[in-house]
Structures are given as structure tokens and as C-alpha cells.
Scaffold this motif. Structure first.
Motif, short mmCIF file in Angstrom:
data_model
loop_
_atom_site.label_atom_id
_atom_site.label_comp_id
_atom_site.label_asym_id
_atom_site.label_seq_id
_atom_site.Cartn_x
_atom_site.Cartn_y
_atom_site.Cartn_z
N ASP A 341 0.80 -1.22 0.00
CA ASP A 341 0.00 0.00 0.00
C ASP A 341 0.84 1.28 0.00
O ASP A 341 0.29 2.38 0.10
CB ASP A 341 -0.93 0.01 1.23
CG ASP A 341 -1.89 -1.16 1.22
OD1 ASP A 341 -2.29 -1.57 0.11
OD2 ASP A 341 -2.22 -1.67 2.31
N VAL A 342 2.16 1.17 -0.09
CA VAL A 342 3.03 2.34 0.05
C VAL A 342 4.03 2.41 -1.09
O VAL A 342 4.61 1.39 -1.47
CB VAL A 342 3.80 2.31 1.40
CG1 VAL A 342 4.76 3.49 1.50
CG2 VAL A 342 2.82 2.32 2.57
N THR A 343 4.20 3.59 -1.64
CA THR A 343 5.29 3.86 -2.58
C THR A 343 6.32 4.70 -1.85
O THR A 343 6.03 5.81 -1.39
CB THR A 343 4.79 4.64 -3.81
OG1 THR A 343 3.87 3.82 -4.54
CG2 THR A 343 5.95 5.01 -4.72
N ARG A 344 7.53 4.16 -1.71
CA ARG A 344 8.59 4.84 -0.96
C ARG A 344 9.74 5.18 -1.90
O ARG A 344 10.15 4.35 -2.71
CB ARG A 344 9.08 3.96 0.18
CG ARG A 344 10.22 4.57 1.01
CD ARG A 344 10.57 3.67 2.17
NE ARG A 344 9.48 3.62 3.14
CZ ARG A 344 9.43 2.75 4.15
NH1 ARG A 344 10.38 1.85 4.31
NH2 ARG A 344 8.40 2.78 4.99
N GLU A 440 7.39 9.12 1.11
CA GLU A 440 6.52 7.99 0.79
C GLU A 440 5.07 8.48 0.71
O GLU A 440 4.71 9.51 1.27
CB GLU A 440 6.66 6.87 1.80
CG GLU A 440 6.31 7.22 3.23
CD GLU A 440 6.58 6.05 4.16
OE1 GLU A 440 5.66 5.68 4.91
OE2 GLU A 440 7.71 5.51 4.14
N ARG A 441 4.28 7.71 -0.03
CA ARG A 441 2.88 8.09 -0.26
C ARG A 441 2.07 6.83 -0.50
O ARG A 441 2.62 5.78 -0.85
CB ARG A 441 2.78 9.01 -1.47
CG ARG A 441 3.21 8.38 -2.78
CD ARG A 441 3.27 9.39 -3.91
NE ARG A 441 3.53 8.78 -5.22
CZ ARG A 441 4.73 8.54 -5.70
NH1 ARG A 441 5.80 8.86 -4.98
NH2 ARG A 441 4.89 8.00 -6.90
N PRO A 442 0.75 6.89 -0.32
CA PRO A 442 -0.08 5.73 -0.61
C PRO A 442 0.04 5.33 -2.08
O PRO A 442 0.19 6.18 -2.96
CB PRO A 442 -1.50 6.22 -0.28
CG PRO A 442 -1.30 7.36 0.67
CD PRO A 442 -0.03 8.01 0.26
N LYS A 443 -0.02 4.03 -2.34
CA LYS A 443 0.05 3.54 -3.72
C LYS A 443 -1.01 4.21 -4.58
O LYS A 443 -2.15 4.41 -4.16
CB LYS A 443 -0.19 2.04 -3.76
CG LYS A 443 1.00 1.18 -3.40
CD LYS A 443 1.99 1.07 -4.53
CE LYS A 443 3.05 0.01 -4.17
NZ LYS A 443 4.23 0.09 -5.02
N GLU A 445 -1.11 7.31 -5.48
CA GLU A 445 -1.13 8.76 -5.33
C GLU A 445 0.00 9.37 -6.17
O GLU A 445 1.09 8.79 -6.26
CB GLU A 445 -0.95 9.16 -3.87
CG GLU A 445 -2.13 8.85 -2.98
CD GLU A 445 -3.31 9.76 -3.25
OE1 GLU A 445 -3.10 10.92 -3.64
OE2 GLU A 445 -4.46 9.30 -3.08
N LYS A 451 -0.83 13.86 0.33
CA LYS A 451 -0.65 12.73 1.24
C LYS A 451 0.80 12.26 1.31
O LYS A 451 1.10 11.29 2.02
CB LYS A 451 -1.56 11.58 0.79
CG LYS A 451 -3.05 11.91 0.87
CD LYS A 451 -3.90 10.72 0.44
CE LYS A 451 -5.39 11.07 0.52
NZ LYS A 451 -6.24 9.92 0.08
#
Length: 482
Positions: A341-344, A440-443, A445, A451
Motif C-alpha cells: 500500500d506504500v510507494t517509498r 513515501e505516499r499511498p500507492k 497517489e 498525502k
């Protein structure tokens, strides 16, 4: 009140900036950030000669060899209707020259004595277009973006700072107005100033960027009664804020369309000055940045860098600016594994400057001066916010050469959002900047989503310091002169 001229004593050129100038450190900040988590914005998909976002129809690209292409005719970019309305019966002067860092194309329309009833009016339009050259490992587009960001931050600072005026001085600087749909970013501002019994002027100013070109527009207007005493600002009236910003906004839009059209005809071209203008000062040769094999010192710190940036895309580049030979080592991952769920994003960037004198020997004095300028700029900006950038505290460090410091920056501007810590250190004729950046941001986004969570300061500082210590240990194996 219709626009009209400044009193006698109004400067013939643009108003000088305040004593405060956004320091060189800010340039390094934006370079580091754009070259870190947002590196592909600078070096990858977007070519240096891209046109801006204005919807100008363009002609087919020119078949003239790139080495022979003259730059845009700035004096032809404003319509006759525009210039006749704003500066009737103007004296028009166009200039062009090459400097070490830019190729400049300027045009000025001036009439300081327009009869209008009981008043003498003064009007002036000043247009400056700069095509930025690549410097060291940085592209011309990156340098133009940095310049535009610095102008934006300086304008923001001018609108909020409260300098102590002299007893006979008054000054007003308006809030910055962002302009949409012009090039790759644009803004406008209004300045009004009175000093003593002679000087009184106001103007609207607008800045824009189109690819590797920046644009600066000033429209100055005022009027004074014909029966006013000579060398006094009594009865002088200045252009209003609304009128000045409206006209400057329209002017920068026209020029941006002209620049966009020129770039579409000459994609990727570094223009030559127009006509027979002689370059002054003579520019120093700047080597084009090239991808190279990792230098041994960078290779040695790779284990530390890859702990901070797992599974990175590595890249090393080399270039030069005058007698400043630069290398850049980067480890970047735009999607570090951090759950579904995260793009870092994480990036480590090491930029090494090696200074030499005319004879080619290490130049410790040049390195010392460069470091002092960088640290002074960083110190002057601490606690400031402008143009989407927030500058943190500067901390001096021990055990990293003759001098070293660290600082943290929050960056939220256009498509680059991240938190970044830098460690800058000097040893002999070598100055090194180590940057550790991330967010990082929610996948799903976008990169500029509200966010986005910036890398926390402690994590960024600890990571940058770890890489800096490892890199310094490698530098210590070299001769002290660098």
C-alpha cells in the motif's frame, strides 16, 4: 489612476535587489533535491529543449545547423499593439551576449517624457530571456529550474520581510501571485518605493520558465505634474498594484509563447548571441556531463548507500565548470519495497568538487571560499520558508576534514516532494556534499499529492552522516591537497 512616469532620479534600469539575496546554498539545495528523489525529472524523460505548456502553434523544426542557430528575437515577441499601448513612441533597444552560465537576450522599450494633459508620463518595458547552460553534472534545464525557484523564493521573502527603513524611505512589496498556464511555471509581484525627495517608482514584475530558458519582465509606469519642481518626487503618482500585476502577467504570457515557439523550431539547441554581439566576459569551457564508471571512493561506500537505498539504480556522472571538476554518484530507488500500500522513494547523492588553479595544481583557497559561501548561504536561510522549501537549522560537525556542517530541508514544489539532509565537508581542495532524501505516499497517489510524507529529519540526518563518514574515510586515503 492611469499609469505614468517616475520623478527625476528614477533609475533607468531595473531596481536593484535588496541587500538580502537568496544565497548560493539555495541553488545547491534545489539541485540536490531535483537530482535526488526527483532525479528523473531533471535527467531522464524530459529533454532539455522541451517546449513549455503554452498552447502556441509551432512551425517545423529549423534545418539550420545547431552550431549556427541565433537565439530568439525578444524585441519581436511583443505585438505592436501591446508596446504602442503601454509605451507609446518608445525607444527600443535589443542586446544579446553570452556569459559563463547563460546566453542572454534582452529588449527594452522606454519613453520617459510622454505629454498627457497636465502630466509628464514615463513608461518602460524591460524583458530579459536567459538560456541556461549545463554546469558540471547538471543540465541547462535543471539550472533554469533552480534559477526560477530562487527567484520565487526571493520574491516570497521580499513580500514578508520587514527591513528597517531609513527615515525618508518607504517601500511596499506585494504578495506573490502565481500565474497558471504560462510555460513551466510563472509568477508576478508589485513593488513600490520612495526614497528621499527625488526617488519614487513602482513596477510590476513577472518571471517564467520555459524548458532551459527563464524570462523576467518589468513594467514600470508613473506620472508627475508638469509644474512640479525639478529633481523632486512631489506630485508623482505611481501605477497601481492591480494594473501593474495585470500588465506584467499579460507581457510574460506573450514572451513565453514566443520562447516556446522558438524552442519548438530549435529543439535541444544552445543558441548563439544574435548579430555580431561579442561575448563578454569570455565564457570558460564547460565539459558536458557524461555518465562514467563509479569512482573508487564511491564504489567503496556502496554498501552503506545501498543499506539506505535498497535495490537502487546507480549512476555516476562527471563534468566540470571552469576549474571546478565535479563528479556525482547517485543511488536511487523510486519504489523501495515497503508493503503493497506504500510507494517509498529513497536517494543518496554524493557530489564532489575538486578545485584546481590555472596551473592545474590543487586550489585550497578556491575550495575554502566555495565552502564558506555555501555555509553562509545555508546559515542565512535557516528557519525560512519560500517557494515550497523550508530550510532547517545548520549544525557544524567535527571529524570530517577542515570544516563540515549539516542541514535538513523540506521540499514541496511541483513534482518533487521530499525531506532531505545534507552533509557538506571540506578537505584540502575538495568539497563534498552528501544528500540523503526521501518520501513515501499511498500507492496510486501522484508524486505531488498532499498525502506525501517527507522523510523525517532524524532519519535523513543520520543517513547522510553515515554516508559522509564512510566517504570521508576514503578521501583521507588521498593526498591532503585533493
Amino acid at each position: 489612476m492611469p499609469p505614468g512616469p517616475p520623478a527625476p532620479g528614477t533609475p533607468s534600469g531595473p531596481r536593484e535587489r535588496r541587500g538580502w539575496v537568496l544565497p548560493v546554498a539555495a541553488v545547491a539545495v534545489v539541485l540536490a533535491l531535483a537530482g535526488a528523489a526527483g532525479a528523473y525529472l531533471v535527467y531522464g524523460r524530459t529533454p532539455a529543449g522541451e517546449p513549455g505548456r503554452t498552447g502556441t502553434a509551432t512551425k517545423p523544426p529549423s534545418s539550420v545547423p545547431a552550431s549556427a542557430v541565433q537565439g530568439p528575437d525578444v524585441c519581436a515577441m511583443l505585438s505592436d499593439a501591446t508596446t504602442d499601448r503601454l509605451v507609446p513612441d518608445a525607444t527600443v533597444a535589443g542586446t544579446s551576449r553570452e556569459t559563463e552560465y547563460t546566453v542572454n537576450f534582452d529588449c527594452n522599450w522606454t519613453n520617459r517624457r510622454i505629454s498627457f494633459g497636465d502630466y509628464w508620463r514615463s513608461r518602460e518595458i524591460d524583458v530579459k530571456v536567459r538560456q541556461h547552460k549545463g554546469q558540471g553534472a547538471k543540465t541547462g534545464r535543471a539550472m533554469a529550474q533552480n534559477s526560477h525557484e530562487i527567484d520565487y523564493g526571493s520574491a516570497k521573502f521580499g513580500a514578508t520581510s520587514k527591513p528597517t527603513p531609513e527615515p525618508d524611505e518607504k517601500e511596499y512589496v506585494s504578495p506573490v501571485k502565481d500565474i497558471s498556464g504560462v510555460g513551466d511555471g510563472a509568477f508576478a509581484q508589485y513593488v513600490w518605493r520612495r526614497s528621499g525627495t527625488v526617488l519614487w517608482y513602482s513596477y510590476g514584475e513577472a518571471h517564467a520558465r520555459v524548458g532551459d530558458m527563464t524570462i523576467e519582465i518589468r513594467y514600470q509606469a508613473s506620472q508627475q505634474r508638469k509644474d512640479a519642481a525639478v529633481l523632486t518626487n512631489k506630485t508623482t503618482q505611481s501605477i497601481s498594484e492591480d494594473n501593474a500585476i495585470r500588465e506584467a502577467t499579460a507581457l510574460v504570457g506573450e514572451v513565453a509563447k514566443g520562447v516556446t515557439a522558438w524552442k519548438a523550431q530549435h529543439p535541444g539547441v544552445l543558441a548563439k548571441p544574435r548579430g555580431q554581439v561579442t561575448s563578454s566576459p569570455t565564457p570558460q569551457a564547460t565539459a558536458s556531463p557524461q555518465v562514467v564508471a563509479f569512482p573508487p571512493a564511491c564504489k567503496a561506500v556502496e554498501p552503506v548507500a545501498t543499506r539506505l537505498v535498497p535495490r537502487p539504480t546507480p549512476r555516476a556522472r562527471a563534468g566540470g565548470s571552469g576549474r571546478d571538476a565535479q563528479t556525482e554518484c547517485r543511488w536511487l530507488n523510486l519504489d523501495v519495497p515497503a508493503g503493497d500500500d506504500v510507494t517509498r522513494i529513497r536517494s543518496v547523492l554524493i557530489t564532489t568538487h575538486r578545485f584546481a588553479n590555472r596551473a592545474g595544481a590543487p586550489d585550497v583557497g578556491a575550495a575554502r571560499g566555495y565552502f564558506a559561501k555555501e555555509r553562509g548561504g545555508a546559515t542565512s536561510m535557516k528557519g525560512s520558508t519560500g517557494g515550497g522549501i523550508t530550510w532547517g537549522e545548520v549544525t557544524d560537525l567535527k571529524g570530517l576534514g577542515e570544516a563540515a556542517y549539516a542541514r535538513y530541508i523540506k521540499y514541496r514544489r511541483m513534482d518533487v516532494h521530499n525531506g532531505s539532509a545534507s552533509v557538506v565537508m571540506r578537505r584540502g581542495a575538495v568539497v563534498v556534499s552528501v544528500d540523503y532524501s526521501g518520501a513515501e505516499r499511498p500507492k496510486g497517489e501522484p508524486a505531488d499529492s498532499p498525502k506525501v510524507r517527507l522523510m523525517p529529519e532524524k532519519e535523513a540526518r543520520d543517513g547522510a552522516l553515515a554516508v559522509a563518514r564512510a566517504y570521508f574515510a576514503e578521501l583521507a586515503k588521498e593526498p591532503a591537497g585533493g
